[in-house]
Each structure stands twice: as structure tokens, then as C-alpha cells.
Design a protein around this motif. Structure first.
Motif, short mmCIF file in Angstrom:
data_model
loop_
_atom_site.label_atom_id
_atom_site.label_comp_id
_atom_site.label_asym_id
_atom_site.label_seq_id
_atom_site.Cartn_x
_atom_site.Cartn_y
_atom_site.Cartn_z
N GLN A 169 43.12 26.73 40.47
CA GLN A 169 43.20 27.93 39.71
C GLN A 169 44.47 28.22 39.45
N GLN A 172 45.77 26.27 36.46
CA GLN A 172 45.23 26.82 35.13
C GLN A 172 46.20 27.88 34.88
N HIS A 647 43.47 32.67 45.16
CA HIS A 647 43.15 31.96 43.95
C HIS A 647 41.71 31.64 43.99
N THR A 650 39.47 34.43 42.83
CA THR A 650 39.68 34.46 41.02
C THR A 650 38.86 33.37 40.53
N LEU A 651 38.88 32.20 41.31
CA LEU A 651 38.05 30.95 40.66
C LEU A 651 36.46 31.20 40.52
#
Length: 676
Positions: A169, A172, A647, A650-651
Motif C-alpha cells: 500500500q 502505491q 497501511h 487502508t489496503l
């Protein structure tokens, strides 16, 4: 002497004549028919050296064909060949089908291990729980080949969170920031282990949406403006993020190290990026406005809220007695709330709960306690209970609570709206001015407010006030005063009205202090209103707004931008008008006859404007997530693991741990970066 030399010479000639040239051994050429011989077909092959050699597949070597077939059979019985052939016979034969099956099983095992890590992260479970969770899964599913292959204890689970899901993540996000305009949201806080962290959140456009995404958590023992600046710039340089060209906005709270006038993080960033858009969090600002205004009311109102909570909420005996009175009065058995200094919206909820349970509290602290032989005033001999009871019986306490119940929603509703992750920057000016005018209408003459521009209103001039009896204090207070049920003396009623008037004046003063309508720099918020599809036709030109963001519009493209704007105003597009980003995404997809984008410059400009921050509430949510994970029990979590957890959350996004779709690239990282 001559005869001797002649004899030697004759002997040497005889020796030469006696030595005949030796015959070369015959090497038979390789014959393809040998490969059909049952004794040799499994290991014999043609050599690539020449036609007088053969290749042994078992020995993986080339040999001469001298001796023909008998030599090949001799090699077949050699110790080297026999030993290698025996070893090969013991190895299992792997065909394509079994290889695919093994590969698929390995893929499913990795997929399951990542899902286990996602489950731990989604539910804020301690990672050392994975030790038993893996064994539990194997015990429940003893027949499952996938369960047998799972190996995801604490160490591996932590590595997956850090180096696989979390880092995937993070990569990205960094790739997006390297090519996309973004805004930076910053805050610092101290966790349960007394470690200071600097949290960075970025706001950028991706996949048709505006995203507020956690970027990194940086431990920082020193939180001066220069130290914070050094950390931020070092991070951008380390990951090759061109912040000077891509960073367009910055938001934080109003702390001096963040937004000080002379030396702060915002000032230092502004030196690097002259056209950087700065936004002091409106949520923090409105919370402070309400706090300062409440100081004009009697302190006893807040004291009662704290005293009642502290006296009842930590005693099971007292809670049980209160519950009986709630049932007796037909009230819901709600718990009492505590006013918090750090939660912006807590005060209104505390006030509502006190008013809801007011009669039950009166009974609790008075006669009803005697019936249950648990009277707090006499049995426990607690003077605090007697003080609380006397205060609750004061008539002015309830009427002040009713006033707060009316006026606080103006602050909390705007606060709630500005905590949204959707773009609100274009609505900020209208929302703040609406709240401001609503407060003004409560104590200023309506004609004056209606006929005067908002930036020219003088709210503290008594000449513009209505008479004190006409100051609006809310429907409940007005009804109570009208029917005489308030129980206040004339002197108390006059003091109550005067204090409420002071509340209004202080609230407006604090609001204008933080959002000065006369400040030319704040006119950009008014011009940003053209992002609202319902208001765009009221703006004659986009040029004034574009001139304030030269980092988003090239000078050569200004005419094209303005032309596209004027054309769009006269174009009817049948799309939902909220949220505004949906409207502008529809505009960006309109094409010309040759297939090129019709509103290219306008779409890019507006898309970047949507990335501007309206508050820093997203960073506050990050610290809330940290508190859920780094607790007194889990106080050794490091910043790297916390970043991986955030993270990974969030992913996962809006998915659940059981239907979380793992990207194949993430599974590849499971193998490559597991223990890096």
C-alpha cells in the motif's frame, strides 16, 4: 674411425626401417538404431560434439563410441552410471499436472496467511495472538491441505503486515505522489508509551475519487518547527517525491509550531512553495469558538456535568439505584457522559443526556434514595452529593442547559460536516457565513443583518442590538419564560439573558478572529464556491480564482481555461449535483468530434482544486486508530509496525477480512519480501 661412424649410421637406418606407422583405433559412428535398444533407450542420446560420441542422460556427459555397442553396454555397467541411475529411480516423477497442483496449493497457503494478517489488523487484535490462531485453524480443519501448510505465527504475521500488505500500500501511495498533485495534512501526538509521533496524511485524486490516505508515522522526540520540517523534507527526498511541484496544500491544527506567524512548519514550507495553500483546521477552530463562548456562562454548569458523572458512573451500587429511577420515570437506561477536553463534539451530548435524565437525577440525590436506604447524602456522608443535589434544584441550571442544547448544534453540525472526507472546501465560506449570520440574528436587529454585507457587520455595537428581552434563546427557553415555568426571579432572569448575550458576542468574536470575512486572503474561499455545480452560474469568470493558483494553471493556458468555463456554463449536463466531484468527473469525460477531451484544462484545474484540504480531521482519526492498537498492554509496538497496520487498514478499505480480495502483486511480495 671412419668405419665406426659408418656402422653407427647404418644401425640407425635399420631402426628407422624396422619402426612401422601405428594404426589409429577404429571409432564407430553413432547409430540411431541404438536408441531403440531396450537396454539403452532410456539413457542414450546423440552427442552434440560429433558423430563419434554419444551422450548419457543419466551421467549428463559425453563419451566416445570407440568399441561400438559393446562399449556402450560397458558404460551401462560402470559404477558411476549405476550409482546415478539408482539415485534417479528413487526420485518421484513430477508431471505438469502435479506441478500445477503444488503451485496452486502454495498460492492458496500464501493467500490464507495474508487474510489471517488482515483479520488481525481489521479487528485491532494483538499480533502475538497469531501463535494460537494458526494452531486453532489446523485443529479445526485437520483434513485441509491448506490449513496444514499455513505457518503464520507472531513473527511471520508481523512481517506480512510490515513488508507485504503494508509496504504494498505504501508503494502505491508513493507512486501516486510522484506524479499527482496532493495536499499534506500533519499533526503530532504522544502515545501511551510517551513516544511522540508525527503523522502525515495526504489528500489526492485517484480512481475517480478524492482520498485522504495515511502516509507515514515518524517518531520525533523534538517537535519544534525546524525539526518537523526536517523530518517532512527528508521523507520526501528519500522517496523521490517532487514536493515543490506536486504539493499544493497544507493543513494542520493551530499550534504555534504548525501555524505560528514568524517561525512554524507552514512558514518554512511556504518558503519552499510560494503558492502553497494553507488551511488551519476549521474543526479545531469551531471547537475553540464554542469553548471560549461557554466561559461566559456560569462555571457551575460544567461542574455539575463533571460532578454527577464522577459520583455515579464509577459505582455499581449507585448505577443500579439510578437505573431503578429511570425505569420508574419511563426513561431509557442511558449512561451519563463525561465532558472531554479532546473530543470536539462531547459537550452537546453531555448536555442532552443531563436534560434527558434530569428528573431521575433529582430523585436519585433526594427522597428516592431514602426509600432504598442508600441515601448518598446521609449514609455515605459525602458532602459532594449534597452540593450536587442543591445545584440540580437551582432553577437556572436547567434553563442554561436548555440554552446550550439550542446553541451548540450550530458549532457541532458544522464541525461534523467539515470532518467529512468529501471535498468541502468550496462550501466552507457559505457554511461559515450562514452560521455566523444565524448567531447574529439572535441578538442583532434583523434589518441590519439582512441589509449589511457580512464582512461589514459590527456585532459588538450595542446600537445594533435588539432589546434584551428579545434576544432569542431557543424554543425551550422561550416557552419556559412565556409560561413562567422557569422559576427564576426577575434578577436571575435578567442575569441569564445578559450572560446568553455575552455568549453570542464572544462566539461571534472568536469566529471572526479565526475566519475574518474582511481578510482579502479569505476571498479565495468565496471564489471556490464555483466548484459547486449549483452555484457555478453565479460566477462570471474563473480567472480570479485561477490567478490565485498559478501553480495549477500555466499562463499560456489561462485563455483556454476561461473559454472552457464560459462554454460549460451554458451546457446542460444531466448528472447528480452532489457530491461535486461526480459532476466534474462527468465533465472530464466529454469528448470533441476528433475524440479529444472537450474540457481538458478546466477538468485538470478543478480536479486539483478538489485536493485542497478543508480540515485536518483525517490525521486525528489516525491517532484514534493508534490508540486502539497501541494500548497499555501492547505498549511496545514500534512505529514501523504501526505504519504497517495503518497501511493494511487502508489496503483492506471497505472490505471485510473474510471477503478481502488479495491482489496477485501482494502475494508475490509475500515470497520476495517476507524477511527483508
Amino acid at each position: 674411425m671412419a668405419s665406426d661412424s659408418d656402422s653407427v649410421h647404418s644401425d640407425s637406418n635399420e631402426e628407422k626401417r624396422s619402426k612401422k606407422p601405428q594404426k589409429k583405433p577404429y571409432a564407430q559412428k553413432y547409430m540411431s538404431s541404438w536408441e531403440k535398444d531396450p537396454l539403452m533407450e532410456k539413457w542414450l542420446a546423440r552427442s552434440k560434439i560429433n558423430e563419434r560420441h554419444f551422450h548419457c542422460k543419466v551421467c549428463n556427459a559425453d563419451y566416445t563410441t570407440v568399441g561400438g555397442r559393446s562399449n556402450l553396454l560397458k558404460h551401462r555397467k560402470s559404477s558411476k552410471h549405476v550409482q546415478r541411475a539408482t539415485t534417479l529411480r528413487k526420485q518421484p516423477v513430477i508431471n505438469n499436472q502435479s506441478f500445477k497442483r503444488e503451485r496452486q496449493l502454495s498460492h492458496q497457503i500464501k493467500y490464507s496467511e495474508i487474510r489471517i494478517a488482515a483479520f488481525m489488523v481489521e479487528h485491532n487484535i494483538a499480533l502475538n495472538t497469531a501463535d494460537h490462531l494458526t494452531k486453532l485453524i489446523k485443529a479445526i480443519s485437520p483434513d485441509s491441505e491448506v490449513a496444514k501448510g499455513i505457518s503464520c505465527s507472531r513473527t511471520k504475521c508481523t512481517k506480512i503486515v510490515q513488508n507485504v500488505t503494508g509496504y504494498s500500500q505504501f508503494e502505491q501511495i508513493v507512486q501516486c505522489l510522484q506524479t499527482t498533485k496532493f495536499s499534506l495534512l500533519v499533526d503530532e501526538s504522544t502515545d501511551v508509551s510517551a513516544t511522540k509521533h508525527l503523522a502525515l496524511v495526504v489528500r489526492f485524486f485517484n480512481n475517480g475519487r478524492i482520498n485522504d490516505v495515511f502516509l507515514v508515522l515518524i517518531p520525533t522526540p523534538i517537535v519544534t518547527a525546524q525539526a518537523l520540517y526536517d523530518h517532512v523534507i527528508a521523507f520526501f527526498k528519500k522517496h523521490n517525491i517532487p514536493y515543490k511541484s506536486n504539493m499544493i496544500g497544507f493543513a494542520s491544527d493551530g499550534a504555534s509550531n504548525m501555524f505560528g506567524t514568524h517561525h512554524s512548519l507552514s512558514v518554512l514550507l511556504k518558503k519552499d512553495i510560494p503558492h502553497l495553500f494553507l488551511m488551519k483546521c476549521i474543526c479545531h477552530s469551531f471547537a475553540l469558538c464554542a469553548n471560549y463562548a461557554c466561559e461566559k456562562l456560569p462555571r457551575v454548569i460544567e461542574d455539575i456535568a463533571r460532578d454527577v458523572f464522577n459520583y455515579i458512573q464509577h459505582s455499581y451500587k449507585r448505577l443500579s439505584v439510578l437505573k431503578q429511577f429511570q425505569e420508574f420515570l419511563g426513561l431509557k437506561p442511558h449512561k451519563l457522559l463525561h465532558p472531554s477536553q479532546t473530543r470536539w463534539l462531547s459537550l452537546l451530548q453531555v448536555v442532552k443526556r443531563l436534560l434527558e435524565q434530569y428528573d431521575a437525577l433529582i430523585l436519585f440525590f433526594s427522597t428516592a434514595l431514602i426509600l432504598f436506604f442508600t441515601d448518598a447524602v446521609y449514609e455515605d456522608k459525602v458532602l459532594a452529593a449534597d452540593m450536587i443535589l442543591s445545584r440540580l434544584k437551582e432553577k437556572y441550571v436547567k434553563i442554561y442547559l436548555q440554552f446550550l442544547e439550542y446553541v451548540l448544534p450550530y458549532f457541532t453540525n458544522l464541525n461534523l460536516e467539515m470532518q467529512s472526507e468529501e471535498t468541502k472546501i468550496h462550501q466552507l465560506y457559505s457554511r461559515v457565513s450562514t452560521v455566523y449570520k444565524t448567531l447574529l440574528n439572535c441578538f442583532l436587529k434583523s434589518d441590519y443583518v439582512r441589509n449589511t454585507a457580512v464582512e461589514r457587520i459590527v456585532f459588538d455595537n450595542p446600537h445594533n442590538f435588539v432589546v434584551i428581552e428579545e434576544v432569542y434563546l431557543g424554543a425551550k427557553v422561550t416557552a419556559s419564560i412565556s409560561n413562567g415555568s422557569h422559576g427564576l426571579s426577575l434578577e436571575q432572569l435578567s442575569d441569564f439573558r445578559l450572560r446568553c448575550l455575552q455568549f453570542y458576542i464572544e462566539a461571534c468574536k472568536q469566529l471572526v478572529k479565526r475566519f475574518n470575512f474582511q481578510d482579502p486572503n479569505l476571498q479565495v474561499f468565496k471564489e471556490l464556491g464555483l466548484l459547486d455545480p449549483t452555484q457555478m452560474r453565479s460566477h462570471n469568470s474563473i480567472a480570479p480564482l485561477a490567478s490565485k493558483f498559478p501553480n495549477l494553471v500555466h499562463e499560456n493556458a489561462l485563455n483556454d481555461l476561461h473559454s472552457e468555463w464560459r462554454e460549460l456554463k451554458n451546457l446542460e449536463i444531466n448528472v447528480p449535483l452532489a457530491p461535486s466531484i461526480d459532476y466534474w468527473e462527468t465533465v472530464s469525460k466529454l469528448k470533441l468530434g476528433d475524440g479529444s477531451v472537450k474540457f481538458h484544462h478546466l477538468s485538470d484545474f478543478v480536479r486539483n482544486l478538489h485536493c485542497l484540504p478543508h480540515s485536518s480531521a483525517a490525521v486525528e482519526r489516525i491517532f484514534s486508530q493508534i490508540q486502539l492498537n497501541k494500548t497499555k498492554v501492547r505498549n511496545r509496538l514500534e512505529a514501523e509496525t504501526l505504519s504497517g497496520i495503518l497501511h493494511t487498514k487502508t489496503l483492506i478499505g471497505n472490505d471485510q477480512c473474510f471477503d478481502f480480495v488479495v491482489n496477485p502483486n501482494v502475494i508475490d511480495k509475500h515470497s520476495l519480501q517476507m524477511y527483508n
